[in-house]
Scaffold this active site. Sequence first.
Site, PDB file in Angstrom:
ATOM      1  N   ASP A   1      -5.506  -3.462  -3.165  1.00  0.00           N
ATOM      2  CA  ASP A   1      -4.327  -3.096  -2.357  1.00  0.00           C
ATOM      3  C   ASP A   1      -4.088  -4.336  -1.464  1.00  0.00           C
ATOM      4  O   ASP A   1      -4.825  -5.197  -0.718  1.00  0.00           O
ATOM      5  CB  ASP A   1      -5.100  -2.138  -1.227  1.00  0.00           C
TER       6      ASP A   1
ATOM      7  N   SER B   1       0.737  -1.386   0.097  1.00  0.00           N
ATOM      8  CA  SER B   1       0.067   0.035  -0.047  1.00  0.00           C
ATOM      9  C   SER B   1       1.014   1.265  -0.015  1.00  0.00           C
ATOM     10  O   SER B   1       1.856   1.475  -0.796  1.00  0.00           O
ATOM     11  CB  SER B   1      -0.951  -0.058   1.323  1.00  0.00           C
TER      12      SER B   1
END
Length: 267
Positions: A152, A37
Amino acid sequence: MLALVLGGGAAKGYAHIGVLKVLEEMGIKPHIIVGASMGALVGGFVAAGLSVQELVDISVKVDKKKKKWLFKLHLSKKGFVDGKNVVKYLNTYLGNKKIEELPVKFCCIATDIEENCQVVIDKGDLVQGIRAAISIPGVFMPHRYAGHVLIDGGFINPVPIGVAQELGAKKVIAVNVLRRIDYKSNILTSKTPSNKTYTIKKIVVEIIDYAFSRLIDHELSNMEDGILINLNTKGIGLSHFEKAQEAIDLGYKQTQKYRKALERFKC
């Protein structure tokens, strides 16, 4: 081989830059950077050869107006942000760099929602890899790349220590900017009611924090030789991208207490 593992945390991840500043001062240079991320974004910039000061200069330019442009809202069932402006922003600094050609070995992680698996992105277009890695579900639209539908990876593996070890790292410096909870298992007994009220938002936040803590604990249990730098980023909200300097300063200050433990990672 020394790996630097940078975890997820959205705007909290700016604190990674403060950690990098300490590592730079100590002369600690990782051979591989693994990011999840926001850690993928920060790590990608470093692996591409940008200095810590350049990262600081770039980050502090994101004010509320720039944030609104970056995360321009679109009405869609797939997500609220299509990510096109984020890609433009990243291209400004990273251009068409290829991951396999970076001066420092780099990879980031994403989740393939069709194949139900973690995907390690260690080659191909750097910007596209980062775009996939930061695709927060429900916020960003899933990113289609190399035939995959990616979101993600930090939601499945917030601090991917295991990935670094699988890629050959013998030592690991991992950084976590998320809230850690010492999750216990207790037998039910009677107690005095607290009479506290819990909103849906509060409950969801608590459950997410519990889940992330457990996932991080799992990664730590398999770490063979390394250190986890835990940063308390309570004052920085996940969407507070305009608070870059505050987060960087926080990361730098809190990493000072790890200096002695970090000595053994010097080249």
